[in-house]
Design an enzyme around this catalytic site. Structure first.
Site, PDB file in Angstrom:
ATOM      1  CG  HIS A 161      12.152  41.487 132.559  1.00  0.00           C
ATOM      2  ND1 HIS A 161      10.988  40.903 132.103  1.00  0.00           N
ATOM      3  CD2 HIS A 161      12.972  41.597 131.485  1.00  0.00           C
ATOM      4  CE1 HIS A 161      11.103  40.664 130.808  1.00  0.00           C
ATOM      5  NE2 HIS A 161      12.279  41.086 130.401  1.00  0.00           N
TER       6      HIS A 161
ATOM      7  CG  ASP B  80      19.690  36.291 132.915  1.00  0.00           C
ATOM      8  OD1 ASP B  80      20.588  36.016 132.100  1.00  0.00           O
ATOM      9  OD2 ASP B  80      18.533  35.830 132.835  1.00  0.00           O
TER      10      ASP B  80
ATOM     11  CG  ASP C  79      11.416  44.195 125.539  1.00  0.00           C
ATOM     12  OD1 ASP C  79      11.733  43.003 125.433  1.00  0.00           O
ATOM     13  OD2 ASP C  79      12.216  45.083 125.880  1.00  0.00           O
TER      14      ASP C  79
ATOM     15  N   GLY D  88      15.989  39.629 134.641  1.00  0.00           N
ATOM     16  CA  GLY D  88      16.157  39.946 133.232  1.00  0.00           C
ATOM     17  C   GLY D  88      16.905  41.230 132.958  1.00  0.00           C
TER      18      GLY D  88
ATOM     19  CG  HIS E  76      12.450  39.338 126.589  1.00  0.00           C
ATOM     20  ND1 HIS E  76      13.314  40.119 125.857  1.00  0.00           N
ATOM     21  CD2 HIS E  76      12.994  38.098 126.648  1.00  0.00           C
ATOM     22  CE1 HIS E  76      14.354  39.378 125.489  1.00  0.00           C
ATOM     23  NE2 HIS E  76      14.176  38.154 125.952  1.00  0.00           N
TER      24      HIS E  76
END
Length: 466
Positions: free
Chosen positions: A171, A129, A206, A179, A208
């Protein structure tokens, strides 16, 4: 009879020369329904930010920012904004939130020397990631610097709305990346805004959960975080259920709106407005930071919602209508052509203009947007809507119940405004002022000298000039 250039159903067709002279936008009548006011908007963009590359197979593509910029230029939206090319954030500015050992690691590690940092790679959550790539630290400095620059323009009153589409990386944690996010530009910007603003509202749309920002302000009542996102307990980052409300002094100042796959335009907009209006009314923020992650659109590479561009933009438009200073940031979004469409459209929302749905012929990389070449392709109906009306109504009631505990906006004691994130000491500031004063005195001396030389040149032969 007049014909609107926005009418795509018109039977009138224009030749190529006429198309080149046709404007791509028209102003919106200034009514409350259409945005409420005409704010001074600033656009903060460093073109170097799109030159970095996470890796061939990595879903994060910084070149989406270049596509966005091309759209903004092709539609001539720059005519409606103040344009700034911001400097990079300094190491000292990044240290206002992030730990020194983590920033030192980002500054030092490269793909060539990564083996030397094997132990640190595990410690700092480096992996698929968040890979190590060329210019990783420079990239982080650029997007964070743009967000900080935007926050300064708001503080100075130079902008009512400041936009940085390269920011919004929500994040990143104090000690590690997460992330696809290495530096949390949102937290840094909010910390800067808090120097002047007693209360800052953070809104995240978002796909997320905005976990990094929530975590940073989980214990304070001066920042309220509200996040609309997908949640099933397993979907990244695995946090963001409605029972996460803050702790200590910050209890009830975190609000999470967990959603299931396939939510559509009507359901999302209705839920958003019914929650955000009482939030703004009760918390009474003096500044708003809105993260506009594009992965909540339908057809996103990593997403599973059914939102269209206008619906996403309607949420931003609603927040704008309150007339509160706004910092508007990007975020996720992994289908670059749709990301750029969205952020260009939301730029038009901020500047109170209406765009032609047909993309301009002069647009570079126009083939990216085939076959429809439209600003508003249909992105919905890809997934079944698993958010029943009963679920959404129960969720709304639960969240509104949480808001009852706010008991009005928290107050802040009057105090001296702390120095900004440029980290200039009093001695350094005084040194700059002294230098400027010396330069001013020297300039005045030169002006006086030029005056007397000019007077002598213009004097008659019979006149005497000392």
């Amino acid at each position: 009879m007049s014909y609107s250039w926005l009418d795509e159903e018109s039977t009138i067709s224009l030749d190529r020369r006429a198309n080149q002279k046709t404007p791509f936008y028209e102003p919106i009548v200034n009514t409350f329904k259409d945005g409420g006011y005409n704010p001074n908007v600033s656009y903060h963009y460093n073109p170097d930010v799109s030159k970095y590359h996470y890796g061939v197979r990595h879903p994060m593509k910084p070149f989406r920012l270049m596509l966005t910029d091309h759209l903004v230029i092709a539609y001539k939206l720059y005519e409606q904004m103040d344009i700034y090319q911001p400097r990079r954030a300094t190491k000292e500015e990044l240290l206002e939130f992030h730990s020194e050992d983590y920033i030192k690691f980002l500054e030092s590690v490269t793909p060539d020397n990564a083996k030397k940092y094997a132990q640190h790679l595990r410690q700092f959550n480096i992996g698929d990631d968040c890979p190590v790539f060329d210019g990783m630290y420079d990239y982080s400095q650029i997007y964070a610097g743009a967000s900080l620059d935007a926050s300064r323009k708001l503080i100075a009153g130079m902008s009512d709305i400041a936009i940085n589409w390269s920011g919004g990386l929500h994040h990143a944690k104090k000690h590690e990346p997460s992330g696809f996010c290495y530096v949390n530009d949102i937290v840094l910007s909010i910390l800067n805004l808090l120097r002047v603003h007693p209360r800052v509202l953070y809104i995240d749309i978002d796909l997320h959960h905005g976990d990094g920002v929530q975590e940073a302000f989980y214990l304070t009542d001066r920042v309220m975080t509200v996040s609309f996102h997908k949640y099933d307990g397993e979907f990244f980052p695995g946090t963001g259920n409605h029972d996460e409300v803050g702790l200590g002094k910050g209890k009830h100042f975190a609000l999470n709106v967990p959603l299931h796959d396939g939510i559509d335009d009507e359901s999302y907009i209705s839920l958003f407005k019914s929650i955000m209006e009482p939030v703004i009314t009760n918390f009474r923020p003096t500044a708003i930071v809105q993260q506009c992650g594009a992965d909540s659109l339908g057809c996103d590479r990593l997403g599973s919602f059914n939102l269209n561009i206008r619906a996403h933009g309607e949420c931003v438009k609603f927040v704008k209508s309150f007339g509160i200073p706004m910092l508007v940031l990007g975020g996720g979004g992994y289908t670059p052509r749709n990301v750029s469409r969205l952020w260009c459209y939301e730029t038009s929302v901020m500047t109170n203009v209406k765009l032609n749905s047909r993309l301009p012929e002069v647009l570079p990389f126009r083939t990216f947007f085939q076959p429809d070449y439209s600003l508003h392709p249909n992105l919905g109906d890809r997934y079944d809507n698993k958010n029943s009306k009963k679920y959404l109504e129960n969720l709304r009631n639960q969240l509104l119940e949480n808001l009852r505990y706010l008991r009005g906006a928290p107050s802040v004691e009057m105090q001296e405004i702390p120095p900004d994130l440029q980290n200039m000491t009093t001695d350094e500031e005084q040194e700059i002022l002294d230098r400027l004063n010396r330069e001013s005195e020297y300039d005045a001396h030169l002006d006086e000298k030029r005056y007397w030389l000019n007077t002598k040149d213009q004097a008659r032969v019979s006149e005497q000039v000392d």
